[in-house]
Scaffold this active site. Structure first.
Site, PDB file in Angstrom:
ATOM      1  CB  SER A  71      33.755  71.938  93.724  1.00  0.00           C
ATOM      2  OG  SER A  71      34.041  70.976  92.707  1.00  0.00           O
ATOM      3  CD  GLU A  72      38.103  68.328  94.182  1.00  0.00           C
ATOM      4  OE1 GLU A  72      38.685  68.042  93.124  1.00  0.00           O
ATOM      5  OE2 GLU A  72      38.074  69.498  94.656  1.00  0.00           O
ATOM      6  CB  VAL A  73      35.369  69.967 100.920  1.00  0.00           C
ATOM      7  CG1 VAL A  73      36.812  69.526 101.106  1.00  0.00           C
ATOM      8  CG2 VAL A  73      35.293  71.424 100.480  1.00  0.00           C
ATOM      9  CG  LEU A 115      30.619  67.010  95.316  1.00  0.00           C
ATOM     10  CD1 LEU A 115      31.093  66.426  94.000  1.00  0.00           C
ATOM     11  CD2 LEU A 115      29.128  67.305  95.271  1.00  0.00           C
ATOM     12  CG  LEU A 160      34.031  63.168  97.010  1.00  0.00           C
ATOM     13  CD1 LEU A 160      33.897  63.140  95.489  1.00  0.00           C
ATOM     14  CD2 LEU A 160      34.161  61.751  97.557  1.00  0.00           C
TER      15      LEU A 160
END
Length: 276
Positions: A148-150, A152, A154
């Protein structure tokens, strides 16, 4: 001496704040124990996981390590309070913080004992790195997975070496960029997990696998892990072939290698089992 070692081990186990640890019949279980935070990472958990896998990896009584979790989620990635604190970090502080996470994952990945992720719930972001760093992953059918980083702003940088090895480059291209949630069936198809089972049978299936593993030569399993890491993805060169030739010669000449072959020929138990 054995009693003293058990006492020291018990003291170490009691000192953990984010983990529960037990050792029984050569099987160590490391349980993430922050259910109210969905077992999300913070500094304390990262440090404790690093220490736990380092210590258990060096413990001759341990032959396999299970990574489990309490609560509904296996690991939701980074703790929100930890993320808030990081928002004010300098670049140098961010480097040092990221390095701690990277070293923790490396410690799990390079642990000389077989490692099994027993996934009882959802796995998000950094939790994906935890699963990928383990040798084997068994998940309940209801578990969901997400990089899920992108979402946020990231990127899954520190976990990427392990996740890409576990699911392959092509799948990583999709899920790194899309941040889609995918189910355990898809995770199994990608090879990210090895088995998907019912909630009721998870720990039973893990126990069955552990029972098989503890019968194997500890030295051979350690050598196998090194072999896997050294050979995977490497071009087929004369140097690689020479390394594999040396690897089999070394293990054949070892104490457990010699005894294992003789035990097979003589139809008896090998010494690493008769000494239990």
């Amino acid at each position: 001496m054995a009693a003293l070692n058990k006492e020291v081990e018990a003291q170490k186990i009691e000192s953990y704040q984010s983990l529960l640890i037990s050792v029984e019949q050569h099987v160590a279980t490391v349980t993430l124990n922050r259910p109210e935070k969905r077992n999300a990472f913070n500094d304390e958990m990262i440090a404790e996981l690093t220490t736990a896998f380092s210590d258990l990896g060096a413990n001759d009584e341990v032959r396999v390590i299970v990574l489990a979790a309490t609560g509904k989620a296996f690991c939701a990635g980074a703790d929100l309070n930890w993320m808030r604190a990081m928002a004010d970090y300098s670049y140098e502080e961010n480097l040092a913080d990221a390095d701690k996470l990277a070293q923790m994952l490396k410690t799990i990945y390079e642990c000389p004992k077989p490692t099994i992720a027993a996934i009882q719930g959802d796995v998000y972001a950094g939790g994906m790195g935890l699963v990928a760093a383990c040798d084997v992953a068994i998940a309940v059918k209801i578990a969901s997975f997400c990089l899920s980083e992108v979402r946020l702003g990231l990127v899954p940088a520190t976990i990427s070496p392990y996740v890409i090895r576990a699911m392959g480059v092509r799948a990583a291209q999709r899920y790194f960029l899309s941040a889609e949630v995918f189910d355990s069936k898809r995770a199994r198809q990608l090879g990210f997990i090895h088995e998907r089972v019912s909630e009721e049978s998870l720990m039973g299936e893990v126990a069955i696998f552990c029972k098989k593993v503890v019968k194997n030569s500890p030295d051979a399993m350690k050598a196998c892990k090194t072999l896997l890491h050294d050979v995977a993805g490497q071009p087929l060169t004369d140097s690689l072939i020479a390394d594999t030739v040396k690897g089999i010669a070394d293990i054949r000449a070892s104490e457990q290698g010699k005894d294992g072959v003789q035990a097979f020929l003589q139809k008896r138990r090998p010494l690493w089992l008769t000494e239990d």
